[in-house]
Every structure is written in structure tokens, then in C-alpha cells.
Design an enzyme around this catalytic site. Structure first.
Site, PDB file in Angstrom:
ATOM      1  N   HIS A  21      -4.874 -14.951 -32.606  1.00  0.00           N
ATOM      2  CA  HIS A  21      -4.224 -16.253 -32.807  1.00  0.00           C
ATOM      3  C   HIS A  21      -5.290 -17.351 -32.954  1.00  0.00           C
ATOM      4  CE1 HIS A  21      -1.085 -14.137 -30.143  1.00  0.00           C
ATOM      5  NE2 HIS A  21      -0.701 -14.019 -31.399  1.00  0.00           N
ATOM      6  N   CYS A 126      12.820  -2.651 -35.549  1.00  0.00           N
ATOM      7  CA  CYS A 126      11.642  -2.709 -34.671  1.00  0.00           C
ATOM      8  C   CYS A 126      11.631  -4.086 -34.012  1.00  0.00           C
ATOM      9  CB  CYS A 126      10.348  -2.488 -35.450  1.00  0.00           C
ATOM     10  SG  CYS A 126       8.911  -2.826 -34.408  1.00  0.00           S
ATOM     11  N   CYS A 129       8.314  -6.120 -34.462  1.00  0.00           N
ATOM     12  CA  CYS A 129       8.182  -6.846 -35.741  1.00  0.00           C
ATOM     13  C   CYS A 129       9.338  -7.810 -35.946  1.00  0.00           C
ATOM     14  CB  CYS A 129       8.211  -5.884 -36.924  1.00  0.00           C
ATOM     15  SG  CYS A 129       6.852  -4.754 -37.020  1.00  0.00           S
ATOM     16  N   CYS A 144       7.180   2.731 -35.931  1.00  0.00           N
ATOM     17  CA  CYS A 144       6.656   1.555 -36.637  1.00  0.00           C
ATOM     18  C   CYS A 144       5.132   1.688 -36.682  1.00  0.00           C
ATOM     19  CB  CYS A 144       7.058   0.292 -35.877  1.00  0.00           C
ATOM     20  SG  CYS A 144       6.045  -1.132 -36.357  1.00  0.00           S
ATOM     21  N   LYS A 297      -8.338  -0.370 -31.749  1.00  0.00           N
ATOM     22  CA  LYS A 297      -7.458  -1.508 -31.503  1.00  0.00           C
ATOM     23  C   LYS A 297      -7.781  -2.083 -30.121  1.00  0.00           C
ATOM     24  CE  LYS A 297      -2.638  -2.581 -31.594  1.00  0.00           C
ATOM     25  NZ  LYS A 297      -1.551  -2.794 -32.377  1.00  0.00           N
ATOM     26  N   LYS A 300      -5.599  -3.719 -23.289  1.00  0.00           N
ATOM     27  CA  LYS A 300      -6.017  -3.920 -21.901  1.00  0.00           C
ATOM     28  C   LYS A 300      -6.493  -2.605 -21.303  1.00  0.00           C
ATOM     29  CE  LYS A 300      -3.544  -8.072 -20.695  1.00  0.00           C
ATOM     30  NZ  LYS A 300      -2.150  -8.310 -21.064  1.00  0.00           N
TER      31      LYS A 300
END
Ligand code: MSP
Length: 509
Positions: A21, A126, A129, A144, A297, A300
Site C-alpha cells: 500500500h 472469492c 478478491c 483462487c 510471498k 508473517k
């Protein structure tokens, strides 16, 4: 065209803001700042997407009221963007009253014109999404591809908006402008999706399942589909129907985003606009995804998440902005705390920062805090000044989301060349010999003149430190009005006062 409107996606508030973001909102900020320096009046929006099933679920889990939860989440995004020096003009929240009103007006208008139909539909949904998925959009295990979760089968009566009747128009429009989408590969991807007929877009959700949304003005048992609501932020922000300046901004809009949401933006959105009687967007600029070191990817559980706030605490906001700008073109790129720190040390501390401090500290002492005269400019000086001015002009002329990493490379090359020139000229030796005093003055002047051009073109990327550097050279940093910045040799005023000199990028061990 003397106006430009840049938008980022509005981000879902079900979690805290992360590096992805921060990335898009920082890139929008950089493009806005460059655009202002081209003399173009520029409006920039970012914000939060606060409706839909996914957010409803976290509101329910939070134990807070929807208003309190959403306000706290939106604040986290806004705080992060403020820390990142994102100079947005509009921070939109889809729960704002003005936005809701516009969404309802558009829905009512389309409904009145018979463009929205009610029917039963079965599809694979989904929640991640917030989209129905076709078989082709799922992986071999039926999951997905983005969320790696099985979509839910849903049969429901809903309202639909027809897309297929606009498919040929959309194809022609996409093919008609080579600069519409950058990188070009995403245009091909969308044209590939348009080889099949388009299913109707489901634009509602029954309140029995999703209560958290904008109520349909013509049926209070339903709320608007979150994407239909969210996309309209781009026009509600600038007051379509209510603002005489609407056309001024809408005529030249650039949507920036990552590759994950191109279908909604390049298929649904232009069709929605066309149905509403508005022009399609002018430009799409798409970037890739940040992934962890080694291409994994970020998650955490893997412990490879890069928290933008932590990076800012440790290395300062411009270390983050610089890494993001240099590292991301149209494709995926890797990020980790170590990579950011290494780049900080190599490019910012050792190269640009070191160049700035050695020249400025030296000159300040020798000339009583003033920019020296330049009585003896050699061909080599002139060539250097022209090279820097020309490179800066070229960056200004070609700057775009996808070319930002190239701009950074050109800036690094300029810094390298200035370092070499300074070493070769050996001003510390000239300083000791009065017979070459004029030459000594000129070497110092040329370095300062070139440095101010370098920091002016760096300003949009790292405004905080480039601003400090410019002040140290006695030059005003670009303000927040559109003002065309010219790059030419010899623009630095001789005899003007230098400002305070700070170590821009202290080296991190
Ligand atoms: N709410 C929708 C967008 C509606 S716009 C009308 C949405 N939100 S999101 O929170 O999932 O944000 C997606 C966007 O965040 C991406 O398109 C990109 O701009 C940014 N990024 C999210 N993760 C990212 C990375 N790992 N790397 C780079 N950018 C990423 O979709």
C-alpha cells in the site's frame, strides 16, 4: 494538457497498511511531484475502501462499532501515508456521505435507464478478491490464484449490469491508444480476457448476507457490490455532477495500481463510465508485486514481512522511498530489511550523501558560506554542466511510473560522474596555490551548480533529504504550486548564501 489527476487504488481496511500500500501511494506522490515540476497542475487522490463482505467479517470480529473500527483503520493508512510524505490532495473513504450519495445516484440512473436487471445466479465467489471467479481464473485445485483459498459456491438473486454489449467497443478503445496502458504486457493480458464473451457483472449483494455496504436506492434489501462502489471513488472525489471543475481533472486521469486489479479497472470501469455517459480513463500505469527475498510471498509465518513504519524508524522515510522507486518496474521485485539497508548504504550514504557532504563542507569553509564566482570555466566544466542539465531534462521529459527505476539509474550516474570530476579537479590542492585562485573558485561553483540540478531532479523521489540538500546549497526546494523547473548550466546564483549543512544519510553499520 495542463492538468493531471492521479489516483491510487483505495485500500481495503480489513488489515493494517503494508509495504504494498505504501508503495503505490508513494509512487503516486512521486508522479504528482514530477508533474508539478513540469508546470502541470496536478490533483492526487488515495484512500480507503471500507465496504463489503471481507470488511464486514473483521468488523464483526472486532467487537467494535463499524464506525469506530473503520475510523481507526482508515487513520492507520492516513498516518502511514503522512509519514511517507505522500502529498495527496484527497484522502477518500468510501463511507464518506458524498461518495455514498454519488454511488446511489449512478445506480438509480442506470436502473432508470433499464441497464440493471434482476436475476438468479450461481457462481464461485472469492471473498478475498470480492469477486466471482470463472473456472479459468482458478488454479488446478480450484483455488483462487491470488488467495489460494477455495471460492464459495453461491446461488443468489441479485442485480446485474450487462458488459457483453460493450465488449467490441472496449477492444477498439484498448487497441486505439498505445500509451493507454504501461507496461504494454498488461494490455495484451486484458485483450486476451476479451476474446471470450463477458458475463454480466453482479452489482448487488443481499443484505441478508452483506449488510455492510451502500444500499441500492431502488431496493432496500440489497447493498451495492463493493467494487461498483469503490471504482466510483475516482469520480466522486472530484464531484461529478456537482463540480464545474470535473472535466478539467477527468480529461486527464492516470490510474495507478498493481497488476492484481487490472480486470476491474480496465474491463468493468470503462464500461461503467461509458454507461454513465463519462469518458474512459486516459492512462493506466501498472506495477508489479513486492515479494520477499528469494522471491517468496511475504507472510508473517515466514517472518519476511517488511513493515514500512519500521523501515522509516530505522533509516528514515527517504531510504524507503528510494528503495521502492529504484527497485520496482512493471514486474515483481524483491524486498527485505537487509536489501533496503544495503541499498541505503551504497547509493545514499556512500554515493549521493557523501558527495553532498564532502563538497558542501569544503566549500562552506573556504568561501565563508557563500556560493563562489566562476571566472574560469573550462570546456570540461561546461561539458559536465551540460551533461547534468541534459540528463535532468531527459528525466523530466520521460518520467513515468514504469521508467522511474531508469530515472534513479541516471541520477546515480550523474553522482558518479560528479564524484570523479571532483576527484580529478582536486580543489584541495588548488586551494593552496593563489596563482590558480580563479580556477579554484570555478571548480567549486561548477560542483555546486551541478549538485543543485541533481537534487532538484531527486526532489520528487526523496523530498525530505533533497529539500535539505537544496537549502544547504541556498536553493529553494520546489513548492507545492505547479511551476516548471528549468535545467540549464549556470542557474545557481553566485554570491548567494549557503544554508545549514546536514549529513543527509549517515552510514548504518
Ligand atoms: N480495494 C481494492 C481496490 C479498489 S480501487 C477502486 C483493493 N484493495 S487492496 O487493499 O487489496 O489494494 C490492492 C493494491 O495495493 C494493489 O493494486 C497495489 O496497488 C497495492 N499492493 C498490495 N500489495 C502489494 C504488493 N505486495 N506489492 C505492490 N503493491 C501491492 O484491491
Amino acid at each position: 494538457m495542463n492538468s493531471k489527476y492521479i489516483t491510487t487504488p483505495i485500500y481495503y481496511v480489513n488489515g493494517s497498511p503494508h509495504i504494498g500500500h505504501a508503495h503505490t501511494s508513494i509512487m503516486g506522490d512521486i508522479l504528482k511531484r514530477f508533474s508539478m515540476m513540469q508546470g502541470v497542475s496536478t490533483l492526487y487522490s488515495t484512500g480507503t475502501d471500507e465496504h463489503g463482505q471481507k470488511i464486514q467479517q473483521v468488523i464483526e470480529q472486532s467487537g467494535q462499532s463499524a464506525d469506530d473500527f473503520l475510523a481507526a483503520q482508515a487513520k492507520q493508512f492516513r498516518d502511514l501515508f503522512d509519514r511517507c510524505n505522500v502529498s495527496y490532495d484527497i484522502f477518500v473513504r468510501t463511507t464518506d456521505a458524498g461518495h455514498k450519495k454519488l454511488v446511489q445516484e449512478v445506480l438509480q440512473d442506470l436502473y432508470d435507464r433499464g441497464l440493471i436487471r434482476k436475476k438468479e445466479y450461481t457462481g464461485l465467489y472469492c471473498v478475498g478478491c470480492e469477486q466471482f471467479k470463472t473456472e479459468g481464473e482458478l488454479d488446478e485445485q480450484g483455488r483462487c490464484k491470488d488467495h489460494l483459498t477455495l471460492p464459495q459456491k453461491q446461488t443468489e438473486t441479485n442485480y446485474f449490469f450487462g458488459l457483453e454489449e460493450h465488449r467490441q467497443w472496449l477492444i477498439d478503445w484498448l487497441k486505439g491508444d498505445d500509451n493507454l496502458i504501461q507496461p504494454e504486457s498488461y494490455r495484451r493480458e486484458i485483450l486476451g480476457m476479451l476474446t471470450e464473451p463477458l458475463e454480466d457483472l453482479c452489482i448487488s449483494r443481499p443484505k441478508s448476507r452483506v449488510w455492510h455496504g451502500i444500499e441500492l436506492p431502488f431496493d432496500s434489501d440489497f447493498v451495492s457490490y463493493v467494487w461498483f462502489d469503490a471504482l466510483l471513488n475516482y469520480v466522486s472525489n472530484i464531484g461529478v455532477g456537482h463540480n464545474r471543475n470535473f472535466d478539467y481533472w477527468w480529461n486527464n486521469v492516470t490510474h495507478i495500481m498493481a497488476k492484481d486489479i487490472i480486470k476491474t479497472h480496465i474491463i468493468y470501469w470503462p464500461i461503467m463510465l461509458k454507461a454513465a455517459g463519462l469518458k474512459p480513463p486516459k492512462q493506466y500505469r501498472i506495477h508489479g508485486y513486492w515479494v520477499g527475498e528469494g522471491g517468496q510471498k511475504m507472510s508473517k509465518s515466514l517472518g519476511n514481512v517488511v513493515d514500512p513504519n519500521e523501515v522509516i524508524d530505522h533509516l528514515g522515510v527517504d531510504a524507503l522511498r528510494y528503495y521502492l522507486t529504484k527497485g520496482m518496474g512493471g514486474n515483481d521485485a524483491q524486498i527485505s530489511k537487509d536489501l533496503i539497508e544495503a541499498t541505503y548504504n551504497t547509493d545514499l550514504a556512500n554515493n549521493i550523501g557523501n558527495l553532498h557532504s564532502r563538497v558542501l563542507k569544503f566549500v562552506e569553509k573556504r568561501f565563508d558560506g557563500k556560493v563562489p564566482d566562476a571566472p574560469v570555466i573550462t570546456d570540461a566544466d561546461r561539458e559536465l554542466q551540460q551533461y547534468v542539465a541534459e540528463t535532468a531534462r531527459q528525466i523530466m521529459d520521460t518520467v513515468d511510473l514504469v521508467t522511474l527505476p531508469d530515472a534513479v539509474k541516471s541520477i546515480l550516474q550523474m553522482a558518479d560522474r560528479l564524484n570523479t570530476h571532483y576527484n580529478d579537479a582536486e580543489p584541495w590542492k588548488l586551494a593552496k596555490d593563489d596563482s590558480v585562485r580563479d580556477r579554484f573558485l570555478s571548480v567549486c561553483y561548477v560542483m555546486l551548480d551541478c549538485l543543485q540540478m541533481v537534487f532538484r531532479v531527486l526532489y520528487p523521489i526523496i523530498p525530505e533529504t533533497a529539500g535539505k540538500a537544496l537549502v544547504s546549497i541556498g536553493v529553494a526546494a520546489p513548492g507545492n504550486r505547479p511551476e516548471k523547473v528549468e535545467f540549464a548550466p549556470g542557474t545557481l546564483q553566485q554570491g548567494s548564501s549557503l544554508g545549514p549543512i546536514e549529513n543527509l544519510f549517515p552510514r548504518i553499520q
